[in-house]
Write a protein that holds these residues in place. Structure first.
Motif, short mmCIF file in Angstrom:
data_model
loop_
_atom_site.label_atom_id
_atom_site.label_comp_id
_atom_site.label_asym_id
_atom_site.label_seq_id
_atom_site.Cartn_x
_atom_site.Cartn_y
_atom_site.Cartn_z
N ALA A 1 39.23 68.55 -0.14
CA ALA A 1 38.30 67.68 -0.88
C ALA A 1 37.43 66.87 0.10
O ALA A 1 36.26 66.61 -0.16
CB ALA A 1 39.08 66.74 -1.78
N ARG A 2 38.02 66.50 1.25
CA ARG A 2 37.31 65.65 2.21
C ARG A 2 36.25 66.45 2.98
O ARG A 2 35.13 66.01 3.15
CB ARG A 2 38.33 65.05 3.19
N ASP A 3 36.64 67.65 3.43
CA ASP A 3 35.82 68.37 4.40
C ASP A 3 34.95 69.48 3.82
O ASP A 3 34.00 69.91 4.47
CB ASP A 3 36.71 69.00 5.48
N SER A 4 35.23 69.95 2.61
CA SER A 4 34.60 71.20 2.16
C SER A 4 33.09 71.08 2.00
O SER A 4 32.37 72.03 2.22
CB SER A 4 35.23 71.67 0.86
N LYS A 5 32.58 69.87 1.66
CA LYS A 5 31.13 69.74 1.42
C LYS A 5 30.37 69.33 2.68
O LYS A 5 29.15 69.18 2.66
CB LYS A 5 30.89 68.70 0.30
N LEU A 6 31.12 69.06 3.76
CA LEU A 6 30.45 68.61 4.99
C LEU A 6 29.90 69.80 5.77
O LEU A 6 30.48 70.88 5.77
CB LEU A 6 31.46 67.85 5.88
N ALA A 7 28.76 69.53 6.41
CA ALA A 7 28.17 70.59 7.26
C ALA A 7 29.08 70.79 8.47
O ALA A 7 29.83 69.89 8.87
CB ALA A 7 26.78 70.18 7.68
N LYS A 8 29.01 71.99 9.07
CA LYS A 8 29.87 72.31 10.21
C LYS A 8 29.61 71.34 11.36
O LYS A 8 28.47 71.13 11.76
CB LYS A 8 29.57 73.74 10.67
#
Ligand SMILES: [Cu+2]
Length: 512
Positions: A170-177
């Protein structure tokens, strides 16, 4: 997902542990021994029932002739719905060492009166046989503490893993690489972890509640199948009132005792054995005095003493029950024995007793009991090892040692044997057809539409009750299939009828 899989693993582990724990049983002798004919094939069948239900029963089939090609086995209910719907059969494996021996493993999925159905194929075509099997769990198997701790640790690991994976997703999935974690993403992650922790907690709670309810129900059913207790009261000098004790499960009082089926002509076979010596035995047939399952017997003359009492009954599903009790009796001066009632006397069984047993060879023994009129009863058997199916051979000779003539059926059977362990933990009542009650055999054959082996062997036409049967001639050589369930000293009473007289011989068996 992980949590559920872990609890499945836990359940599986508990079931597997159930298979390997040794335990005592019912009235100690739960395995089924049967000898009879499947059409032209004479078979001896042993069903080793599992400790827990569902569980795997081991079926051993020994054919007397070499002309059996294959045998398949399947389990169904003995009567009622489902009794004609056999599942996919199991093909019994022929032993590579002994071509007359076939073995098969069958799942017993439910409690109660079941049957193993055999389909035999061989040189004389196909034939069927049904062997009634009482299915019940013998005990509640506790989970070892270390396993509980281990499973709980694994389960917690999985739960923590699942929560942190969901949180990270939930924390990381929408963040850009490569982008830094924003405070909003961090909050999102924490929220997801909270929600998933709540869900995991709910699953834990439900799983444990389900486990607990299942365990309680299992304990209740296991308790029902423990030998029910007898209530025994002596009134009016020699009248013994017999019923199921109030301390039993209500099922026994309300469902079992009011709906019994006659087994070889009687609703109840009552065995009274004086303890500790097992030196006096009465085999009586109390009458039902009401429809609620109360019985009474006018006792014959009985010597004073402490008596262990076993009451054999068969319920309407064909399930055999043995109720157990004990009573202190004064000297009783009753009416003489009559009808099918009988008694036996023997020397007290002691720890050292092996009186008449003389060694014949490494693997077999012979014992002889001489009755009051000089009749000799000889018992031959192989090495007496516990948990080994065997044939017990009895031969009746007259006082000159010639094969006895004039034997007739006693309650429809060539002979009866009662086997009692010195510590009273085993009581078995067997016949030439084995340990299966005749009432259950008749139900199995009524369903299959034919006469069971044990009865056809005695030329009893189908549909003729034992009372109407003309006195047939019984050969003086009688064998009975049985397996002693544990090492102990046993007393065996062997009963037969000759010239209208019921005779009882007694033997001791030291089983290793
Ligand atoms: Cu009998």
């Amino acid at each position: 997902m992980h949590v559920r899989r872990a609890s499945l693993i836990a359940l599986l582990a508990a079931v597997l542990i159930g298979f390997v724990r040794p335990a005592l049983a019912h009235v100690g002798s739960p395995d089924v021994f049967y000898e009879g004919d499947a059409g032209p094939y004479h078979l001896i069948v042993t069903v080793i029932v599992p400790q827990v239900i569902p569980g795997v029963a081991e079926v051993q089939i020994r054919s007397q002739s070499g002309d059996v090609k294959s045998i398949s086995t399947a389990v169904t209910r003995l009567t009622g719905p489902g009794s004609n719907l056999a599942p996919v059969p199991d093909i019994a494996q022929r032993s590579p060492i002994d071509p007359h021996l076939f073995t098969s493993a069958l799942w017993l999925m439910e409690y109660g009166s079941l049957q193993v159905r055999l389909k035999v194929n061989g040189a004389h075509g196909g034939a069927d046989m049904s062997v009634p099997v009482p299915s019940f769990a013998r005990q509640m198997l506790p989970m070892p503490k270390w396993l509980g701790v281990l499973l709980l640790a694994l389960l917690s690991g999985l739960a923590i893993g699942a929560i942190s994976i969901i949180g990270a997703a939930a924390r990381d999935s929408k963040l850009a690489k490569g982008a830094p974690v924003t405070p909003e993403a961090r909050r999102k992650g924490r929220r997801a972890m909270l929600v998933s922790a709540a869900i995991v907690a709910a699953v834990f709670y439900l799983a444990f509640a389900w486990w607990g309810a299942d365990a309680r129900e299992f304990a209740r059913i296991t308790q029902v199948f423990k030998p029910p207790k007898l209530a025994l009261t002596l009134t009016g000098g020699n009248r013994l009132a017999i019923s199921a004790a109030d301390s039993n499960d209500p099922v026994i009082q309300q469902k079992i005792m009011p709906q019994l089926m006659p087994d070889h002509g009687h609703l109840m076979h009552l065995f009274m054995v004086r303890t500790p010596g097992l030196d006096r035995m009465w085999h009586l047939h109390p009458e039902a005095i009401n429809r609620e399952g109360a019985f009474a017997e006018n006792l014959p003359p009985i010597e004073a003493g402490h008596y262990q009492v076993f009451a054999d009954v068969v319920d309407k599903s064909g399930f055999p029950w043995t109720l157990i009790g004990a009573i202190d009796l004064p000297q009783i001066s009753g009416a003489p024995l009559s009808g099918d009632d009988s008694s036996g006397t023997a020397a007290p069984l002691t720890a050292t007793s092996s009186p008449s047993i003389s060694k014949v060879s490494e693997s077999s023994d012979t014992a002889t009991d001489v009755l009051a009129d000089g009749t000799r009863v000889i018992w031959r058997h192989d090495a007496l090892r516990a948990n080994t199916p065997m044939l017990l051979w009895f031969e009746v000779q007259d006082k000159n040692g010639e094969a006895a003539r004039g034997l007739e059926p006693y309650m429809g059977m060539a002979a009866h044997a009662e086997i009692i362990a010195s510590d009273l933990s085993v009581f078995a009542h067997i016949h030439p057809s084995g340990s299966v009650p005749m009432a259950a055999l008749m139900m199995a054959s009524a369903d299959a539409g034919k006469t069971p082996g044990a009865m056809s062997a005695m030329n009893m036409p189908a549909g003729v009750t034992m009372r109407e049967m003309p006195p047939a001639i019984v050969a003086p050589n009688i064998s009975m299939p049985y397996g002693f369930p544990k090492p102990d000293l046993y007393r065996i009473f062997f009963q037969f009828k000759r010239g209208g007289q019921i005779e009882t011989a007694a033997f001791d068996a030291r089983v290793n």
